[in-house]
Write a protein that holds these residues in place. Structure first.
Motif, PDB file in Angstrom:
ATOM      1  N   ALA A  33       2.628   4.685  -3.928  1.00 23.39           N
ATOM      2  CA  ALA A  33       2.860   3.360  -3.345  1.00 23.39           C
ATOM      3  C   ALA A  33       1.556   2.632  -3.099  1.00 23.39           C
ATOM      4  N   TYR A  34       0.519   3.360  -2.653  1.00 29.46           N
ATOM      5  CA  TYR A  34      -0.742   2.702  -2.342  1.00 29.46           C
ATOM      6  C   TYR A  34      -1.522   2.280  -3.585  1.00 29.46           C
ATOM      7  N   LEU A  35      -1.014   2.645  -4.762  1.00 34.57           N
ATOM      8  CA  LEU A  35      -1.591   2.105  -5.996  1.00 34.57           C
ATOM      9  C   LEU A  35      -1.060   0.706  -6.275  1.00 34.57           C
ATOM     10  N   MET A  36       0.028   0.346  -5.607  1.00 32.62           N
ATOM     11  CA  MET A  36       0.685  -0.940  -5.860  1.00 32.62           C
ATOM     12  C   MET A  36       0.693  -1.864  -4.652  1.00 32.62           C
ATOM     13  N   LEU A  37       0.393  -1.330  -3.461  1.00 31.48           N
ATOM     14  CA  LEU A  37       0.461  -2.116  -2.239  1.00 31.48           C
ATOM     15  C   LEU A  37      -0.894  -2.184  -1.558  1.00 31.48           C
ATOM     16  N   GLY A  38      -1.109  -3.264  -0.830  1.00 33.25           N
ATOM     17  CA  GLY A  38      -2.290  -3.353   0.004  1.00 33.25           C
ATOM     18  C   GLY A  38      -2.131  -2.459   1.211  1.00 33.25           C
ATOM     19  N   ALA A  39      -3.241  -2.175   1.883  1.00 36.68           N
ATOM     20  CA  ALA A  39      -3.213  -1.257   3.023  1.00 36.68           C
ATOM     21  C   ALA A  39      -2.300  -1.771   4.134  1.00 36.68           C
TER      22      ALA A  39
END
Length: 292
Positions: A93-99
């Motif tokens: 998910a963190y490859l596609m979403l901002g922190a």
């Protein structure tokens, strides 16, 4: 959760909970450093994180007299599956979403899972507990609001899965008789799910020495030891309290980014942090008074 024990001493549950929340925040920072910088791919990061945590906990138990003499692997497959689902969905998910967007979706899903379970079991919040929870959650949203963008649908779905899985893993840990042993068993079981990831990592993975090192630190310290502390702390927390205190993780992670990643401190961070922590404290104290 009482803040003090006998003769005014600090309740160990408080210390365990604080240590666990710091470990959770460290996991976010380590993932950000490794995955955000492209130092490692999600599959390699997840496999290294879980397997290194399992190996460390197993060898640590081997050094404890009588700890490894057991007829079967401790823990259970439901918790292990939830642990693996949380870890791989979190990484992807963190490859596609901002922190900030990821944190909002993750912790909203955790809260919904655990509070929903609490309500199904017949637990009810008082008006003051609800007020504290509402203040803490709204302050949490206010803290990360500037970084929220239009979320990627697949990334959002993965983060929801991650949040629900973490909620399940936490719920499975309530009443744990031997937190360290059960955490080790859950990590060992979860390692079995990592076999396809390990194969992918060997064939098509993209892991640098730095990325691998960060994944191992996450697995051994922030995950292996951190989750053991969390399972131990859960024995002194209600389901509602266990859900609520996790809203402090983004605050601790943001503080860590300020201290270690040279990010600037802002008035928004100060205000939001005070309200998040204040709301948590208010709700917990209100619950304690209601029981008293």
């Amino acid at each position: 959760m009482r803040l003090t024990g006998r003769e005014g001493e600090m309740n160990p549950v408080v210390g365990l909970t604080v240590a666990a929340m710091i470990a959770f925040a460290a996991n976010s920072l380590l993932a950000r450093l490794a995955l955000g910088a492209g130092s490692i791919d999600a599959a390699s990061y997840t496999a290294l994180r879980i397997v290194s945590g399992a190996l460390f906990l197993f060898f640590f138990l081997c050094r404890q007299p009588g700890q490894v003499k057991m007829p079967a692997i401790p823990g259970n497959w439901i918790a292990a599956g939830a642990l693996f689902a949380y870890a791989i969905a979190f990484s992807l998910a963190y490859l596609m979403l901002g922190a900030a967007t990821g944190a909002l979706i993750l912790f909203s899903s955790v809260q919904a899972t655990m509070v929903g379970f609490s309500l199904i079991r017949g637990e009810r919040m008082s008006l003051f507990e609800l007020a504290g929870f509402t203040v803490a959650f709204l302050a949490f949203v206010y803290l990360i609001l500037p970084g929220i963008g239009t979320p990627d649908p697949l990334g959002s779905l993965l983060m929801v899965i991650s949040g629900i899985s973490w909620g399940i893993y936490t719920l499975r840990g309530r009443g744990s008789a031997n937190p360290l042993k059960e955490t080790a068993g859950n990590f060992l079981r979860a390692s079995a799910f990592c076999v396809p990831l390990a194969i992918y990592a060997l064939v098509a993975g993209n892991a640098t020495l730095r990325g691998a090192g960060l994944a191992i630190v996450s697995g051994v310290v922030a995950s292996g030891l951190g989750y053991s502390l969390w399972y131990r702390a859960l024995g002194g927390l209600s389901t509602f309290q266990a859900a609520l205190v996790q809203l402090s993780v983004p605050v601790i992670a943001a503080l860590g980014a300020i201290l270690f990643l040279n990010e600037g401190i802002t008035l928004r961070f100060v205000i939001a942090s005070l309200f998040v922590l204040g709301g948590i404290a208010f709700a917990i104290v209100a619950k304690r008074k209601r029981r008293g």
